[in-house]
Design an enzyme around this catalytic site. Structure first.
Site, mmCIF file in Angstrom:
data_model
loop_
_atom_site.group_PDB
_atom_site.id
_atom_site.type_symbol
_atom_site.label_atom_id
_atom_site.label_comp_id
_atom_site.label_asym_id
_atom_site.label_seq_id
_atom_site.Cartn_x
_atom_site.Cartn_y
_atom_site.Cartn_z
ATOM 1 N N GLY A 257 0.845 -1.188 0.000
ATOM 2 C CA GLY A 257 0.000 0.000 0.000
ATOM 3 C C GLY A 257 0.878 1.235 0.000
ATOM 4 O O GLY A 257 2.076 1.143 0.295
ATOM 5 N N CYS B 8 5.539 -5.965 0.678
ATOM 6 C CA CYS B 8 5.874 -4.540 0.591
ATOM 7 C C CYS B 8 5.457 -3.821 1.877
ATOM 8 O O CYS B 8 6.033 -4.060 2.926
ATOM 9 C CB CYS B 8 5.245 -3.939 -0.657
ATOM 10 S SG CYS B 8 5.837 -2.295 -1.012
ATOM 11 N N TYR B 9 4.429 -2.957 1.826
ATOM 12 C CA TYR B 9 3.950 -2.312 3.065
ATOM 13 C C TYR B 9 3.582 -3.379 4.091
ATOM 14 O O TYR B 9 3.746 -3.188 5.295
ATOM 15 C CB TYR B 9 2.737 -1.429 2.729
ATOM 16 C CG TYR B 9 2.111 -0.732 3.924
ATOM 17 C CD1 TYR B 9 2.690 0.408 4.469
ATOM 18 C CD2 TYR B 9 0.941 -1.231 4.499
ATOM 19 C CE1 TYR B 9 2.113 1.036 5.565
ATOM 20 C CE2 TYR B 9 0.359 -0.601 5.594
ATOM 21 C CZ TYR B 9 0.945 0.532 6.120
ATOM 22 O OH TYR B 9 0.374 1.157 7.187
ATOM 23 N N HIS C 274 7.516 -7.313 -4.939
ATOM 24 C CA HIS C 274 6.146 -7.696 -5.292
ATOM 25 C C HIS C 274 6.127 -9.024 -6.046
ATOM 26 O O HIS C 274 6.349 -9.047 -7.257
ATOM 27 C CB HIS C 274 5.505 -6.606 -6.161
ATOM 28 C CG HIS C 274 5.139 -5.390 -5.382
ATOM 29 N ND1 HIS C 274 3.931 -5.251 -4.744
ATOM 30 C CD2 HIS C 274 5.847 -4.273 -5.090
ATOM 31 C CE1 HIS C 274 3.897 -4.098 -4.110
ATOM 32 N NE2 HIS C 274 5.047 -3.478 -4.299
ATOM 33 N N GLU D 293 3.645 -10.680 -6.946
ATOM 34 C CA GLU D 293 2.439 -10.830 -7.771
ATOM 35 C C GLU D 293 2.591 -10.228 -9.164
ATOM 36 O O GLU D 293 1.715 -10.431 -10.009
ATOM 37 C CB GLU D 293 1.235 -10.207 -7.040
ATOM 38 C CG GLU D 293 1.214 -8.681 -6.944
ATOM 39 C CD GLU D 293 2.060 -8.116 -5.798
ATOM 40 O OE1 GLU D 293 2.950 -8.828 -5.298
ATOM 41 O OE2 GLU D 293 1.847 -6.945 -5.429
ATOM 42 N N SER E 227 -24.806 -3.390 -21.901
ATOM 43 C CA SER E 227 -23.932 -2.430 -22.577
ATOM 44 C C SER E 227 -23.334 -3.022 -23.844
ATOM 45 O O SER E 227 -22.760 -2.312 -24.655
ATOM 46 C CB SER E 227 -22.794 -2.049 -21.633
ATOM 47 O OG SER E 227 -21.942 -3.176 -21.446
ATOM 48 N N GLY E 228 -23.413 -4.323 -23.990
ATOM 49 C CA GLY E 228 -22.733 -4.968 -25.128
ATOM 50 C C GLY E 228 -21.357 -5.464 -24.728
ATOM 51 O O GLY E 228 -20.684 -6.132 -25.493
ATOM 52 N N GLY E 229 -20.925 -5.137 -23.505
ATOM 53 C CA GLY E 229 -19.617 -5.580 -23.027
ATOM 54 C C GLY E 229 -19.660 -7.007 -22.492
ATOM 55 O O GLY E 229 -20.717 -7.646 -22.460
ATOM 56 N N VAL E 230 -18.494 -7.476 -22.056
ATOM 57 C CA VAL E 230 -18.350 -8.870 -21.635
ATOM 58 C C VAL E 230 -19.210 -9.176 -20.393
ATOM 59 O O VAL E 230 -19.964 -10.144 -20.371
ATOM 60 C CB VAL E 230 -16.862 -9.168 -21.299
ATOM 61 C CG1 VAL E 230 -16.697 -10.604 -20.850
ATOM 62 C CG2 VAL E 230 -15.974 -8.872 -22.492
ATOM 63 N N ASP E 231 -19.099 -8.325 -19.359
ATOM 64 C CA ASP E 231 -19.721 -8.656 -18.075
ATOM 65 C C ASP E 231 -21.245 -8.765 -18.170
ATOM 66 O O ASP E 231 -21.834 -9.746 -17.717
ATOM 67 C CB ASP E 231 -19.355 -7.612 -17.002
ATOM 68 C CG ASP E 231 -17.856 -7.432 -16.873
ATOM 69 O OD1 ASP E 231 -17.123 -8.347 -17.297
ATOM 70 O OD2 ASP E 231 -17.419 -6.388 -16.366
ATOM 71 N N SER E 232 -21.879 -7.741 -18.768
ATOM 72 C CA SER E 232 -23.342 -7.791 -18.783
ATOM 73 C C SER E 232 -23.829 -8.915 -19.699
ATOM 74 O O SER E 232 -24.865 -9.529 -19.431
ATOM 75 C CB SER E 232 -23.967 -6.440 -19.149
ATOM 76 O OG SER E 232 -23.579 -6.018 -20.422
ATOM 77 N N THR E 233 -23.080 -9.224 -20.748
ATOM 78 C CA THR E 233 -23.526 -10.301 -21.649
ATOM 79 C C THR E 233 -23.404 -11.663 -20.970
ATOM 80 O O THR E 233 -24.302 -12.507 -21.083
ATOM 81 C CB THR E 233 -22.726 -10.276 -22.967
ATOM 82 O OG1 THR E 233 -22.732 -8.956 -23.483
ATOM 83 C CG2 THR E 233 -23.340 -11.210 -23.991
ATOM 84 N N LYS F 168 -12.337 -10.428 -13.928
ATOM 85 C CA LYS F 168 -12.601 -10.326 -15.376
ATOM 86 C C LYS F 168 -12.125 -11.571 -16.138
ATOM 87 O O LYS F 168 -12.848 -12.095 -16.986
ATOM 88 C CB LYS F 168 -11.878 -9.087 -15.905
ATOM 89 C CG LYS F 168 -12.249 -8.693 -17.303
ATOM 90 C CD LYS F 168 -13.385 -7.724 -17.227
ATOM 91 C CE LYS F 168 -13.840 -7.222 -18.555
ATOM 92 N NZ LYS F 168 -14.918 -6.247 -18.344
#
Ligand code: XMP
Length: 584
Positions: free
Chosen positions: A53, A80-81, A167, A169, A221-227, A371
């Site tokens: 952080g 890290c932090y 890091h 990750e 919206s036509g995007g990935v998530d809502s479809t 995602k």
């Protein structure tokens, strides 16, 4: 729905979700929780990770953890932090840094440990910190050091406490996966329990339970998530109980409405409508040039159109719940990572929607997935790659990529290039800026130059390079221009050309997003210029400008220059911060 084996305690770092995603890539279910979550609520987890952080442990009010977590039976890894916090709370010493260290370093193992098992020689790691651990707490040993940081990895194997300053990750840390898998499997004893695509039947059952006999309505919206969310609901409830609407604002990309219509037809969505609202967006936007003003108008029109759809379809009645494509990081952000300064207005909440949310009448089938996991589910559901590989796209669409102006302005020669009479939004020191861009005459070989120029020169927040033009920059000027159908069409064509080229070359799969921007800058017969802005990012909060292969750039530039009315093509070389991804 499933108890996390690993909990990532969020101390406010941009890498927090990345850590949880990396853990899930090992097929281990991880969740993110606030850093101060009481130890009593963490009983039963197999391991804890304290994220990095931006704070310093010495700043008043800086994020901390419940010290009782160190007495839990779960091993803990500080990153890290997280390392500094662990040292600070357990009796070590943290030294305040003045300058900070950002970038690559080389790790050497100092003492054998389970954490660094298999890490040999000098290994490249990624550092991003200001403070450092100066003395380890009692019981701890130094496990690794780098050329720049003497205490880069520490551990107390008896208590199962480990920490690293670098890091693990991020991809730039070469032994990162090894370190994480050592922690997860060897130290915590985790067992694989997570495979998003195999959770589809469970998610469908949850949808049925939440819907509880009612019907679901989506704005898509036509995007990935809502479809993907819509598809899951269709499978769970059948087409009669899932309805949806897509609003065509007239601000969309070339072919977008047809693409969405075709996709939903293929899905078998029988109660899906495309609402033609084009007349409600362009007229009120006429004459609006300031970015926040444009966003405000678009937000208000959206609210009006959505409210009308909700009311006319009676979707707020008791037999309806609202479906949304919310994904895991959205649920955490709305939980309160409060950004002090508003950089851009993102969305307005329709009152009707707010009421449904307040009443808990909402179905969010993707709220525990990242995602990449949503894409995996989509693939399992048989959705096309053309849909699943789409880049994120902003709600206000091309309106915020078609810059407008109510002034005439000349380009101004500076030692380093040309100051363009066009302003864009930036984020500097966590605050919004709205400043002109500097144009270099050619692409610089040194990738650090843009950042250095912005630091050195006052008054700019973005650096672009000229890639192609019909004449010298000196002959171009800024001019009054609005959001007209003619200019939108010009931008749509340039955007479609860029998408075709970057898809055919595979470049679109190497980047996160590729905005194409239209500037009111040119000559009398060619009034506009185009900016190419390919970026890479994890979550859109920060981003790196990406250089594309020379052949691809040349091909794009030649095709875009053939679009009528285009005077020049520029390449945006600025990271976020100090610029933002979009220009408005
Ligand atoms: P900026 O330009 O703020 O963009 O660096 C960060 C990410 O957010 C997207 N973006 C939006 N998305 N509504 C959206 O849904 C908006 O109003 C909006 N503005 C920016 C942008 O495309 C990038 O991915």
């Amino acid at each position: 729905m499933i108890n996390p084996q690993i909990v990532v305690l969020d101390t406010g770092g941009q890498y927090c979700h990345l850590i949880a995603r990396k853990v899930r890539e090992f097929h281990i279910y991880a969740e993110v929780r606030p850093s101060e979550t009481p130890a009593s609520q963490l009983e039963g987890v197999r391991g804890l990770i304290i994220s990095g952080g931006p704070a310093s442990v010495y700043e008043p009010g800086s994020p901390t953890v419940d010290p009782a977590i160190f007495a839990l039976r779960a091993p803990t890894l500080g990153i890290c932090y997280g390392q500094q916090l662990m040292a600070h709370l357990l009796g070590g010493q943290v030294e305040r840094g003045v300058k900070g260290e950002y970038g690559l370093a080389f790790l050497s193992v100092e003492n054998p440990s389970q954490l660094l098992e298999g890490v040999t020689g000098r290994q490249q790691v990624w550092m991003s910190h200001r403070d450092t651990v100066h003395a380890v707490p009692p019981g701890f040993a130094v496990l690794g050091s780098t050329n720049t940081c003497a205490i880069a990895a520490i551990g107390d194997p008896v208590r199962g406490l480990y920490a690293v300053q670098f890091h693990p990750e991020v991809v730039h840390t070469h032994p990162g996966k090894r370190v994480l898998s050592n922690f997860l499997f060897q130290i915590c004893g985790c067992q694989p329990d997570w495979d998003p695509s195999r959770r589809i039947p469970i998610v469908e059952e949850q949808i049925r339970q939440t819907a509880n006999g009612r019907k679901v309505f989506f704005f898509v919206s036509g995007g990935v998530d809502s479809t993907v969310a819509y598809t899951l609901c269709l499978r769970a409830l059948g087409p009669e109980r899932v309805h949806g609407a897509y609003v065509d604002t007239g601000l969309m990309r070339e072919g977008e409405t047809a693409f969405v219509r075709e996709n939903f037809q293929k899905l078998g969505a029988t109660h899906f409508t495309v609402v033609d609202a084009r007349k409600e967006f362009l007229p009120p936007l006429e004459g609006a040039t300031e970015p926040e003003h444009k966003r405000k108008i678009i937000g208000e029109q959206f609210v009006a159109v959505q409210e009308r759809i909700l009311q006319s379809g009676h979707y707020t009645g008791q037999e309806w719940v609202l479906g949304q494509g919310t994904i895991y990081p959205d649920t955490i952000e709305s939980g309160g990572t409060a950004r002090a300064d508003k950089i851009k207005t993102h969305h307005n909440r329709v009152e009707g929607i707010q009421k449904l949310i307040d009443a808990g009448r909402i179905v969010e089938p993707l709220s525990s997935f990242y995602k990449d996991e949503v894409r995996e589910i989509g693939r399992e559901l048989g959705l096309s790659a053309g849909l699943l590989d789409r880049h994120p796209f902003p709600g206000p669409a091309l309106a915020i990529r078609c810059l407008c102006s109510d002034e005439t302005g000349r380009v101004e020669k500076w030692d380093q290039g040309w100051l363009l009479p066009v302003r864009s939004v930036g984020v500097q020191g966590d605050s919004r800026t709205y400043r002109p861009a500097l144009a270099l005459e050619t692409l610089p070989a040194d990738e650090h130059l843009p950042g250095e120029l912005i630091n050195q020169l006052d008054g700019i927040n973005r650096v672009v390079a000229l890639v192609a033009s019909h004449g010298p920059i000196a002959a171009m000027s800024g001019h009054p221009a609005g959001l007209t159908e003619e200019r939108l069409e010009r931008l749509r064509r340039a955007d479609a050309i860029v998408r075709e080229h970057s898809h055919a070359s595979g470049f679109d799969r190497a980047i996160w997003q590729f905005p194409v921007v239209l500037l009111p800058l040119g000559t009398a017969d060619r009034p506009d210029s185009v900016v190419l802005r390919p970026i890479d990012s994890v979550d859109g909060m920060t981003a790196q400008a990406v250089r594309m292969p020379a052949g691809l750039l040349a091909g794009i530039a030649a095709s875009v220059m053939a679009v009528p009315g285009i005077a020049a093509v520029f390449y945006d070389l600025t990271h976020k911060p100090p610029a933002t991804i979009e220009w408005e």
